[in-house]
Design an enzyme around this catalytic site. Structure first.
Site, PDB file in Angstrom:
ATOM      1  N   SER B  46       0.870  -1.168   0.000  1.00 38.22           N
ATOM      2  CA  SER B  46       0.000   0.000   0.000  1.00 38.22           C
ATOM      3  C   SER B  46       0.909   1.220   0.000  1.00 38.22           C
ATOM      4  O   SER B  46       1.757   1.358   0.891  1.00 38.22           O
ATOM      5  CB  SER B  46      -0.896  -0.016   1.241  1.00 38.22           C
ATOM      6  OG  SER B  46      -1.874   0.989   1.142  1.00 38.22           O
ATOM      7  N   GLU B  47       0.769   2.104  -1.001  1.00 34.70           N
ATOM      8  CA  GLU B  47       1.811   3.118  -1.206  1.00 34.70           C
ATOM      9  C   GLU B  47       1.852   4.184  -0.119  1.00 34.70           C
ATOM     10  O   GLU B  47       2.785   4.972  -0.069  1.00 34.70           O
ATOM     11  CB  GLU B  47       1.696   3.762  -2.595  1.00 34.70           C
ATOM     12  CG  GLU B  47       0.452   4.577  -2.851  1.00 34.70           C
ATOM     13  CD  GLU B  47      -0.624   3.783  -3.576  1.00 34.70           C
ATOM     14  OE1 GLU B  47      -0.657   2.536  -3.433  1.00 34.70           O
ATOM     15  OE2 GLU B  47      -1.435   4.408  -4.274  1.00 34.70           O
ATOM     16  N   ASN B  48       0.855   4.193   0.771  1.00 39.54           N
ATOM     17  CA  ASN B  48       0.956   5.121   1.893  1.00 39.54           C
ATOM     18  C   ASN B  48       1.886   4.599   2.989  1.00 39.54           C
ATOM     19  O   ASN B  48       2.094   5.280   3.993  1.00 39.54           O
ATOM     20  CB  ASN B  48      -0.427   5.437   2.463  1.00 39.54           C
ATOM     21  CG  ASN B  48      -1.206   4.219   2.854  1.00 39.54           C
ATOM     22  OD1 ASN B  48      -1.205   3.215   2.146  1.00 39.54           O
ATOM     23  ND2 ASN B  48      -1.871   4.274   3.985  1.00 39.54           N
ATOM     24  N   SER B  88       8.408   4.037   0.713  1.00 35.58           N
ATOM     25  CA  SER B  88       7.398   3.350  -0.081  1.00 35.58           C
ATOM     26  C   SER B  88       7.614   3.596  -1.570  1.00 35.58           C
ATOM     27  O   SER B  88       7.565   2.663  -2.387  1.00 35.58           O
ATOM     28  CB  SER B  88       6.011   3.851   0.329  1.00 35.58           C
ATOM     29  OG  SER B  88       5.020   3.208  -0.418  1.00 35.58           O
TER      30      SER B  88
END
Lengths: 239, 214
Positions: B46-48, B88
């Site tokens: 999840s890119e967060n 990330s």
């Protein structure tokens, strides 16, 4: 050791705010946002702000409150889809907007904090993002130059912190906070738990205190959730 | 007849491989998580700032500090890890993610993707989409084959602002599957959805394509 503790968010920001300044605000959506410091900036009335933040809160919460009060002149963000007021202000020309790809935004802030004035990335090559920027070939691939980003002030939210400014974030509330802590000429932090110096595990400090100028225990944390999404509990097997 | 959203997600899941680190976009791509084959180990990024995304929490167990890139509450797994947005996107831009499955507005026969902006309409922002298409090793796009108006979305050239140029490897629509290979080889139709004819998909596609049904 200098004690960086302040009694309140207002005290922590005292003397650090001025009209026309650039502020970085941590958080992804409403997760990991410095809600107490945002409230104190609203109270201060400081205006013509350029705010660097991945998003701009929602109507009535997070950075949305600084839109309502008309204190923000320009946003530098990657995604602002959750805010009706933002849309109105932008369409009426009352708000400037600069979109950065999310990874470019994160890296610009990281670079700014590390004293790197510019870097090259593949992200955005051949798109609107690369217009007006230097594009250069390395090893047969094209890259666009992006500038490091610094701010007059960074406002950061951490889970735990001590009087030396050492910080620990929790889960996905970390997001942009650690880089922003490094990229502010001055950095003010609010924490859920202000803990005794020496009680944090020194091998697991996410932001070392050198980056922090003032730290305050937040008076209250609403920690609103943007999209509550759940799954049903398995029904107990009937006998 | 055409594929449903679920059937498109199931087809996209065939692109997964054991051991893959994968980033799924919002919408139909999110559904792909429901079709990971039993016994296959796939780690969702999840890119967060999270690797090893777990399922949605039970009601009452939501954690405001634990969300995905769509801002939905999620859970962690025993192998999960958390990191900053810079870390990330270093994973994403550094080519460490094996596969990204994304939604699309338009795709061109050269592998260009447009999925973030319609000029004249409200602009929400590109989020992490430009980084994903620029950095992830293999990019799969899942989208409806035509607009609600019936206008084609698989084009000779995109008319909307691009998310990335020559970035799409594979396109899955409700009508079929196209190998695009980032424009390195001619656009090729490799599968037709159930009940869809070559005539129908040809009529609804602007881009020129070869046919090699497998």
């Amino acid at each position: 050791m200098a004690d960086k503790t302040q009694k309140s968010a207002v005290d922590a920001l005292a003397g650090r705010l001025f009209d026309g300044m650039t502020i970085m605000a941590g958080g992804f959506g409403l997760c990991g946002i410095p809600e107490n410091l945002i409230a104190a900036i609203r109270e201060s009335g400081t205006k013509d702000l350029t705010v660097v933040s991945n998003n701009c809160g929602v109507d009535g919460f997070g950075l949305g409150v600084l839109l309502e009060s008309g204190q923000i002149r320009k946003m530098i963000s990657s995604y602002v889809g959750e805010n009706k007021l933002f849309e109105q202000l932008y369409l009426s020309g009352d708000l400037e907007l600069e979109f950065n790809p999310q990874g470019t935004l994160a890296e610009r802030i990281r670079a700014g904090g590390a004293g790197i004035p510019a870097f090259f990335t593949k992200t955005g090559v051949g798109t609107l993002v690369a217009e007006g920027k230097e594009v250069r070939e390395f090893d047969g691939e094209m890259y666009v130059m992006e500038r490091g980003l610094v701010a007059d002030l960074s406002i950061v939210k951490a889970w735990k912190g001590d009087a030396a400014g050492n910080l620990v974030y929790r889960k996905t509330a970390r997001n942009f906070n650690p880089m922003m802590a490094t990229a502010g000429k001055t950095t003010v932090v609010e924490v859920e738990q202000l803990v005794a110096v020496g009680s944090l595990d020194k091998d697991n400090i996410h932001t070392p205190g050198i980056y922090v100028d003032a730290i305050v225990a937040g008076a209250k944390f609403e920690k609103r959730i943007e999209r509550v999404t759940t799954r049903p509990r398995q029904a107990k097997a009937s006998v | 007849m055409a594929w449903t959203r679920e059937q498109m997600a199931a087809r996209a899941a065939q692109e997964l491989r054991d051991g893959f680190y994968v980033n799924l976009g919002i919408g139909i791509p999110t559904l792909v998580a429901n079709y990971i084959p039993d016994g296959m180990s796939v780690t969702l990024q999840s890119e967060n700032g999270m690797l090893g995304m777990g399922p949605f929490p039970y009601e009452g167990e939501e954690d405001a500090d634990l969300i995905n890139a769509g801002k939905q509450t999620i859970t962690e797994l025993p192998e999960s890890s958390y990191f900053s947005s810079a870390d990330s996107f270093a994973m994403i831009r550094g080519g460490h993610i094996a596969l990204s499955i994304l939604g699309g507005m338009q795709v061109s026969e050269k592998g260009d993707l447009a999925n973030w902006m319609v000029p004249g309409k409200v602009v929400k922002g590109m989020g992490g989409a430009m980084d994903l298409v620029a950095g992830v090793k293999r990019v799969v796009v899942v989208m409806d084959h035509v607009e609600k108006s019936g206008a084609p979305k698989l084009l000779t050239a995109c008319s909307l602002p691009l998310t990335g140029a020559r970035v799409v490897d594979l396109l899955i629509t409700d009508l079929g599957v196209f190998d695009i290979a980032r424009g390195k080889t001619p656009l090729t139709l490799t599968a037709l959805a159930d009940g869809v004819t070559l005539e129908e998909i040809t009529a609804k596609t602007e881009a020129r394509f070869e046919v090699a049904l497998t």
